[in-house]
Design a protein around this motif. Structure first.
Motif, mmCIF file in Angstrom:
data_model
loop_
_atom_site.group_PDB
_atom_site.id
_atom_site.type_symbol
_atom_site.label_atom_id
_atom_site.label_comp_id
_atom_site.label_asym_id
_atom_site.label_seq_id
_atom_site.Cartn_x
_atom_site.Cartn_y
_atom_site.Cartn_z
ATOM 1 N N GLY A 169 56.171 37.767 -1.741
ATOM 2 C CA GLY A 169 56.737 37.775 -0.395
ATOM 3 C C GLY A 169 56.790 36.370 0.163
ATOM 4 N N ALA A 170 57.557 35.508 -0.504
ATOM 5 C CA ALA A 170 57.606 34.087 -0.152
ATOM 6 C C ALA A 170 58.224 33.884 1.227
ATOM 7 C CB ALA A 170 58.407 33.314 -1.199
ATOM 8 N N LYS A 171 57.572 33.067 2.017
ATOM 9 C CA LYS A 171 58.018 32.858 3.390
ATOM 10 C C LYS A 171 59.409 32.233 3.455
ATOM 11 C CE LYS A 171 54.957 31.654 6.404
ATOM 12 N NZ LYS A 171 53.961 30.887 7.201
ATOM 13 N N HIS A 172 59.725 31.301 2.548
ATOM 14 C CA HIS A 172 61.030 30.637 2.621
ATOM 15 C C HIS A 172 62.167 31.580 2.229
ATOM 16 C CE1 HIS A 172 60.215 30.073 -1.732
ATOM 17 N NE2 HIS A 172 61.527 29.997 -1.864
ATOM 18 N N VAL A 173 61.835 32.707 1.603
ATOM 19 C CA VAL A 173 62.837 33.719 1.274
ATOM 20 C C VAL A 173 62.963 34.732 2.397
ATOM 21 C CG1 VAL A 173 63.323 35.689 -0.234
ATOM 22 C CG2 VAL A 173 62.659 33.491 -1.233
ATOM 23 N N LEU A 174 61.831 35.165 2.934
ATOM 24 C CA LEU A 174 61.840 36.216 3.953
ATOM 25 C C LEU A 174 62.219 35.716 5.338
ATOM 26 C CD1 LEU A 174 58.679 38.306 3.006
ATOM 27 C CD2 LEU A 174 61.064 38.984 2.798
ATOM 28 N N GLY A 175 61.843 34.479 5.649
ATOM 29 C CA GLY A 175 62.088 33.986 7.013
ATOM 30 C C GLY A 175 61.282 34.804 8.009
ATOM 31 N N TRP A 176 61.968 35.446 8.955
ATOM 32 C CA TRP A 176 61.286 36.218 9.982
ATOM 33 C C TRP A 176 60.906 37.628 9.496
ATOM 34 C CZ3 TRP A 176 63.725 40.766 11.066
ATOM 35 C CH2 TRP A 176 65.077 40.870 10.730
ATOM 36 N N LYS A 177 61.409 38.034 8.354
ATOM 37 C CA LYS A 177 61.137 39.380 7.857
ATOM 38 C C LYS A 177 59.690 39.518 7.379
ATOM 39 C CE LYS A 177 65.880 40.233 6.249
ATOM 40 N NZ LYS A 177 66.726 40.511 5.061
ATOM 41 N N SER A 178 59.214 40.748 7.360
ATOM 42 C CA SER A 178 57.853 41.044 6.919
ATOM 43 C C SER A 178 57.856 41.489 5.456
ATOM 44 C CB SER A 178 57.254 42.158 7.784
ATOM 45 O OG SER A 178 56.069 42.666 7.190
ATOM 46 N N PRO A 179 56.817 41.128 4.682
ATOM 47 C CA PRO A 179 56.724 41.615 3.300
ATOM 48 C C PRO A 179 56.262 43.068 3.226
ATOM 49 C CG PRO A 179 54.785 40.325 3.823
ATOM 50 C CD PRO A 179 55.701 40.226 5.021
ATOM 51 N N ASN A 180 55.929 43.661 4.372
ATOM 52 C CA ASN A 180 55.283 44.971 4.388
ATOM 53 C C ASN A 180 56.258 46.137 4.520
ATOM 54 O OD1 ASN A 180 52.852 43.495 4.288
ATOM 55 N ND2 ASN A 180 52.824 43.338 6.522
ATOM 56 N N PHE A 181 57.413 45.985 3.844
ATOM 57 C CA PHE A 181 58.403 47.046 3.762
ATOM 58 C C PHE A 181 58.953 47.072 2.339
ATOM 59 C CE2 PHE A 181 58.531 45.844 8.273
ATOM 60 C CZ PHE A 181 58.472 47.092 8.890
ATOM 61 N N VAL A 182 59.705 48.105 2.017
ATOM 62 C CA VAL A 182 60.403 48.175 0.730
ATOM 63 C C VAL A 182 61.812 47.622 0.914
ATOM 64 C CG1 VAL A 182 61.245 49.675 -1.112
ATOM 65 C CG2 VAL A 182 59.067 50.191 0.017
ATOM 66 N N TYR A 183 62.193 46.700 0.028
ATOM 67 C CA TYR A 183 63.524 46.109 0.065
ATOM 68 C C TYR A 183 64.282 46.525 -1.197
ATOM 69 C CZ TYR A 183 61.755 43.223 3.893
ATOM 70 O OH TYR A 183 61.237 42.793 5.083
ATOM 71 N N ASP A 283 59.064 55.805 -4.782
ATOM 72 C CA ASP A 283 59.628 57.158 -4.673
ATOM 73 C C ASP A 283 59.621 57.671 -3.234
ATOM 74 O OD1 ASP A 283 60.144 57.331 -7.362
ATOM 75 O OD2 ASP A 283 58.301 58.404 -7.854
ATOM 76 N N ARG A 284 58.606 57.291 -2.467
ATOM 77 C CA ARG A 284 58.373 57.919 -1.172
ATOM 78 C C ARG A 284 58.880 57.122 0.024
ATOM 79 N NH1 ARG A 284 52.175 59.703 -2.837
ATOM 80 N NH2 ARG A 284 52.816 61.224 -4.444
ATOM 81 N N LEU A 285 59.093 55.825 -0.149
ATOM 82 C CA LEU A 285 59.543 55.014 0.978
ATOM 83 C C LEU A 285 60.985 54.555 0.768
ATOM 84 C CD1 LEU A 285 56.415 52.743 1.696
ATOM 85 C CD2 LEU A 285 57.049 54.915 2.767
ATOM 86 N N GLN A 286 61.711 54.471 1.848
ATOM 87 C CA GLN A 286 63.101 54.032 1.805
ATOM 88 C C GLN A 286 63.196 52.521 2.012
ATOM 89 O OE1 GLN A 286 65.688 56.153 1.043
ATOM 90 N NE2 GLN A 286 63.986 57.578 0.684
ATOM 91 N N THR A 287 64.250 51.922 1.460
ATOM 92 C CA THR A 287 64.464 50.490 1.677
ATOM 93 C C THR A 287 64.984 50.245 3.091
ATOM 94 O OG1 THR A 287 66.722 50.636 0.829
ATOM 95 C CG2 THR A 287 65.002 50.131 -0.757
ATOM 96 N N ILE A 288 64.611 49.095 3.653
ATOM 97 C CA ILE A 288 65.106 48.765 4.988
ATOM 98 C C ILE A 288 66.268 47.777 4.931
ATOM 99 C CG2 ILE A 288 62.873 49.235 6.070
ATOM 100 C CD1 ILE A 288 62.628 46.121 6.360
ATOM 101 N N SER A 289 66.363 47.015 3.842
ATOM 102 C CA SER A 289 67.481 46.079 3.659
ATOM 103 C C SER A 289 67.344 45.443 2.286
ATOM 104 C CB SER A 289 67.478 44.987 4.740
ATOM 105 O OG SER A 289 66.434 44.064 4.517
ATOM 106 N N SER A 290 68.332 44.651 1.905
ATOM 107 C CA SER A 290 68.235 43.889 0.656
ATOM 108 C C SER A 290 67.477 42.593 0.929
ATOM 109 C CB SER A 290 69.619 43.580 0.100
ATOM 110 O OG SER A 290 70.329 42.734 0.989
ATOM 111 N N VAL A 291 66.964 41.991 -0.148
ATOM 112 C CA VAL A 291 66.336 40.675 -0.030
ATOM 113 C C VAL A 291 67.121 39.733 -0.932
ATOM 114 C CG1 VAL A 291 64.621 41.249 -1.823
ATOM 115 C CG2 VAL A 291 64.187 39.353 -0.250
#
Length: 415
Positions: A169-183, A283-291
């Motif tokens: 969950g590299a900060k320079h890739v995520l920016g303001w996004k959180s690593p605590n979701f499924v992408y 299997d159980r969690l949905q993606t919130i967006s692409s990374v």
């Protein structure tokens, strides 16, 4: 419920013996057997077996509510089989609990994903087959060597039938996004992406025993409170580090064992948190967006890039020479040479050549058997040159030429 996915990496390379220039063409054995055997046996008795017993006890104590995952390189599995098979038996006992998942990775813990797609696919399939044959699991989630990932690598992994992949969950890739979701992968949205929470992971991996750390000592209560206070909508906390973090990097005196026991107790008894495996999370969690990751990232150093293995001319020269001979290996089809090929691809050989640690005191170097990056480079290139010579002798074209030359001698002798 907020999910915690806890997974461990286990990797050991087949380290090379001191191989001199004069050995090229004369001695074709490259590995330091004494060091490799003593190292893996020591780690097995002091770290892996005790840790496995502890995890099994925790799983049984909590009626299966504690779950973990492992990523074990193929070279390490071979070492276990060769030098301490009791470790394999110990992992099989963990599998029988139904609470342990094995992830796929490159067999040689190599850099093939950024150098040779065909070789990358071959190694992944070899590793997947090894996990299936030993542990009866078909990995659904892929974890690349050193968490290396890019959009293109993810797309290749998706084409191989994996449901998910884990990376940093590299900060320079995520920016303001959180690593605590499924992408999901930006080129193939079917592949779900789990991101390692590097802060939560490295607080244990690197800082737990650091008495100068502002948060020292790290208690289970404090650690759990950080997870619970991170945000009401956040769904998954991927915590990953080397298995030897428990017992070696943080020894018994540091309190790491009590920390792990109490941490598991707190999570299992909590009404908001639960442990789960990477495949269940996907299997159980949905993606919130692409990374979007156009350039390869890793979990190494503060840059989270590939500079630990490809950051100087020595490393790049060695890597290019290594993968230049891939076509020769394919022509050869020699099983013994393929085994050696796996061993000399381990990323460790190239990290030994890194010059970063001379200028960056924060770089976490694993045990390096060489006095300098230059010594590592020379030793590796000597081995690679001899390997190439042996490989060239083994190719069908070479054998054909030698066969024709032999026939000519016989004909000439009869004239």
């Amino acid at each position: 419920m907020k999910k915690i996915s806890l997974y461990f990496q286990i990797h050991h390379p087949f380290n090379l013996r001191k191989y001199r220039f004069l050995d090229i063409g004369n001695d074709h054995y490259y590995f330091d057997d004494y060091h490799n055997e003593s190292e893996i046996q020591n780690m097995a008795s002091s770290i892996y077996l005790p840790n496995n017993d502890r995890l099994k006890r925790l799983i049984e104590t909590h009626d299966g509510n504690f779950k973990v995952a492992f990523s074990i390189s193929g070279t390490t599995i071979e070492m276990f089989e060769k030098y301490c098979p009791v470790v394999i038996d110990s992992f099989k006992e963990l599998v029988e609990t139904g609470c342990v998942e094995f992830l796929a990775e490159t067999y040689a813990h190599s850099l093939s994903s950024v150098k040779d797609e065909n070789e990358f696919k071959r190694q992944v399939e070899q590793h997947r087959s090894k996990i299936e044959s030993l542990f009866g699991q078909t990995p659904k989630v892929f974890r690349n060597s050193e968490l290396i990932y890019s959009d293109e690598i993810g797309s290749v992994v998706a084409s191989m039938g994996f449901d998910g992949m884990i990376t940093e969950g590299a900060k320079h890739v995520l920016g303001w996004k959180s690593p605590n979701f499924v992408y999901c992968n930006s080129l193939n949205p079917r592949l779900k992406i789990l991101l390692r929470n590097y802060k939560l992971s490295d607080d244990i991996r690197f800082k737990f025993s650091n008495t100068e750390w502002s948060e020292y000592p790290l208690t289970p209560e404090k650690y759990v409170s950080w997870i619970k206070s991170s945000g009401d909508t956040e769904e998954i906390y991927n915590i990953c580090f080397d298995y030897e973090t428990i017992g070696k990097q943080n020894n018994k005196e540091s309190g790491i064992y009590d920390f792990v026991d109490s941490f598991v107790d707190l999570v299992v008894s909590d009404k908001v948190l639960e442990f789960d495996t990477p495949s269940n999370v996907i299997d159980r969690l949905q993606t919130i967006s692409s990374v979007h990751v156009p350039y390869p990232i890793s979990w190494s150093d503060e840059e989270r890039d590939l500079s630990s293995w490809m950051g100087n001319d020595l490393q790049n020269e060695a890597l290019n020479k290594l993968y230049d001979i891939a076509p020769l290996l394919q022509e050869s089809g020699n099983a013994e040479m393929l085994e050696i090929w796996n061993y000399i691809q381990s990323s460790d050989h190239f990290r030994y050549m890194s010059t970063k640690w001379f200028s960056d005191g924060e770089i976490q170097m694993k045990e390096n058997p060489y006095d300098s990056p230059y010594d590592a480079f020379i030793n590796y290139m000597n081995v690679l040159n001899d390997f190439k010579i042996q490989l060239e002798k083994d190719t069908p074209e070479k054998k054909l030429v030698e066969g024709i030359a032999g026939l000519k001698k016989i004909i000439e002798a009869q004239l």
